[in-house]
Design a protein around this motif. Structure first.
Motif, short mmCIF file in Angstrom:
data_model
loop_
_atom_site.label_atom_id
_atom_site.label_comp_id
_atom_site.label_asym_id
_atom_site.label_seq_id
_atom_site.Cartn_x
_atom_site.Cartn_y
_atom_site.Cartn_z
N PHE A 80 -21.06 7.90 -43.71
CA PHE A 80 -21.44 7.95 -42.30
C PHE A 80 -20.20 8.04 -41.42
CE2 PHE A 80 -25.88 5.75 -42.55
CZ PHE A 80 -26.40 6.89 -43.14
N GLU A 81 -19.13 7.35 -41.79
CA GLU A 81 -17.89 7.41 -41.02
C GLU A 81 -17.37 8.83 -40.96
OE1 GLU A 81 -16.28 5.25 -39.05
OE2 GLU A 81 -17.96 3.89 -39.43
N ALA A 82 -17.49 9.57 -42.05
CA ALA A 82 -17.06 10.97 -42.07
C ALA A 82 -17.87 11.79 -41.08
CB ALA A 82 -17.18 11.55 -43.48
N VAL A 83 -19.17 11.51 -40.98
CA VAL A 83 -20.03 12.20 -40.01
C VAL A 83 -19.61 11.84 -38.60
CG1 VAL A 83 -22.38 12.36 -39.09
CG2 VAL A 83 -22.00 12.47 -41.54
N TYR A 84 -19.36 10.55 -38.34
CA TYR A 84 -18.96 10.13 -36.99
C TYR A 84 -17.67 10.81 -36.58
CZ TYR A 84 -22.35 6.36 -37.90
OH TYR A 84 -23.47 5.65 -38.21
N GLU A 85 -16.70 10.88 -37.47
CA GLU A 85 -15.43 11.55 -37.16
C GLU A 85 -15.65 13.04 -36.92
OE1 GLU A 85 -12.65 10.68 -40.29
OE2 GLU A 85 -12.80 8.51 -39.94
N TRP A 86 -16.50 13.66 -37.74
CA TRP A 86 -16.80 15.08 -37.62
C TRP A 86 -17.45 15.38 -36.26
CZ3 TRP A 86 -21.59 18.02 -38.44
CH2 TRP A 86 -21.37 19.37 -38.74
N VAL A 87 -18.39 14.53 -35.86
CA VAL A 87 -19.08 14.70 -34.57
C VAL A 87 -18.12 14.41 -33.42
CG1 VAL A 87 -20.88 13.71 -33.09
CG2 VAL A 87 -21.39 14.30 -35.46
N ASP A 88 -17.27 13.40 -33.56
CA ASP A 88 -16.35 13.04 -32.48
C ASP A 88 -15.31 14.11 -32.20
OD1 ASP A 88 -17.65 10.66 -31.98
OD2 ASP A 88 -16.28 9.43 -33.18
N ALA A 127 -34.97 6.35 -36.22
CA ALA A 127 -34.92 5.64 -37.50
C ALA A 127 -33.47 5.52 -37.96
CB ALA A 127 -35.75 6.37 -38.55
N GLU A 128 -33.16 4.36 -38.49
CA GLU A 128 -31.79 4.09 -38.94
C GLU A 128 -31.34 5.09 -39.99
OE1 GLU A 128 -29.19 0.55 -41.09
OE2 GLU A 128 -31.26 0.16 -40.50
N GLY A 129 -30.22 5.75 -39.72
CA GLY A 129 -29.61 6.65 -40.67
C GLY A 129 -30.19 8.06 -40.71
N ALA A 130 -31.27 8.33 -39.97
CA ALA A 130 -31.90 9.66 -40.03
C ALA A 130 -30.97 10.74 -39.51
CB ALA A 130 -33.22 9.66 -39.25
N ALA A 131 -30.36 10.52 -38.36
CA ALA A 131 -29.46 11.52 -37.78
C ALA A 131 -28.22 11.70 -38.66
CB ALA A 131 -29.06 11.12 -36.36
N LYS A 159 -42.16 17.25 -41.33
CA LYS A 159 -42.67 16.49 -40.17
C LYS A 159 -42.20 15.03 -40.20
CE LYS A 159 -46.69 19.29 -39.17
NZ LYS A 159 -48.13 19.37 -38.96
N ALA A 160 -42.15 14.45 -41.39
CA ALA A 160 -41.72 13.05 -41.50
C ALA A 160 -40.26 12.89 -41.08
CB ALA A 160 -41.92 12.55 -42.93
N GLN A 161 -39.41 13.83 -41.47
CA GLN A 161 -38.00 13.76 -41.08
C GLN A 161 -37.84 13.93 -39.58
OE1 GLN A 161 -36.99 16.83 -43.96
NE2 GLN A 161 -35.37 15.49 -44.76
N ILE A 162 -38.61 14.85 -39.00
CA ILE A 162 -38.55 15.05 -37.55
C ILE A 162 -39.02 13.79 -36.83
CG2 ILE A 162 -39.58 16.33 -35.63
CD1 ILE A 162 -39.38 18.85 -37.44
N GLU A 163 -40.07 13.16 -37.34
CA GLU A 163 -40.56 11.90 -36.75
C GLU A 163 -39.48 10.82 -36.82
OE1 GLU A 163 -42.97 10.69 -34.63
OE2 GLU A 163 -43.40 12.80 -34.81
N GLN A 164 -38.79 10.73 -37.95
CA GLN A 164 -37.72 9.74 -38.09
C GLN A 164 -36.61 9.98 -37.08
OE1 GLN A 164 -36.59 10.14 -42.19
NE2 GLN A 164 -38.14 8.69 -42.90
N LEU A 165 -36.24 11.25 -36.90
CA LEU A 165 -35.20 11.58 -35.93
C LEU A 165 -35.64 11.21 -34.52
CD1 LEU A 165 -34.22 14.98 -37.51
CD2 LEU A 165 -32.64 13.06 -37.19
#
Length: 127
Positions: free
Chosen positions: A11-19, A100-104, A90-96
């Motif tokens: 997740f840290e890698a994603v945060y750095e990538w997005v930042d 939902a924790e960790g979905a994004a 549809k379930a993944q879109i609902e989570q987003l």
């Protein structure tokens, strides 16, 4: 069987990538900020460059679940499936949409992996 939860370091890698992207609004709560699909579209547009178009004017900031779903369905159909080979159900879109924790983070891990691999990223044809 529930999906395995990625390690915090992933997740840290994603945060750095997005930042690394200049987003239109400041990131405060990752799940909430990405729940309407707008920032996800911005991140994908940034990393896609000229390879394919992501028309940001099609996505509007949303607080209501139906508008969030509309944004995610559009992003799913026009960008994720077509250019990245990622299909959200549809379930993944609902989570987003429901923060939902960790979905994004899980979605963006997949998007990041596609960009890192350079797979299925055609150069946009010039007319």
């Amino acid at each position: 069987m529930p999906k395995a939860k990625p390690k915090d370091s992933e997740f840290e890698a994603v945060y750095e990538w997005v930042d690394a992207v200049a987003l239109s609004r400041k990131r405060k709560n990752f799940a909430r900020d990405f729940s309407d699909g707008c920032l996800a579209a911005e991140v994908i547009k940034h990393y896609a460059g000229d390879r394919f178009a992501v028309d940001l004017h099609n996505y509007s900031e949303a607080l209501s679940a139906p508008r969030k779903r509309d944004n995610w369905n559009l992003l799913n159909d026009k960008v994720l499936k077509k250019h990245l080979g990622i299909r959200l159900d549809k379930a993944q879109i609902e989570q987003l949409c429901s923060i939902a924790e960790g979905a994004a983070e899980r979605l963006l891990l997949g998007v990041k992996a596609k960009f890192d691999a350079g797979a299925a990223l055609p150069v946009r044809k010039q007319l």
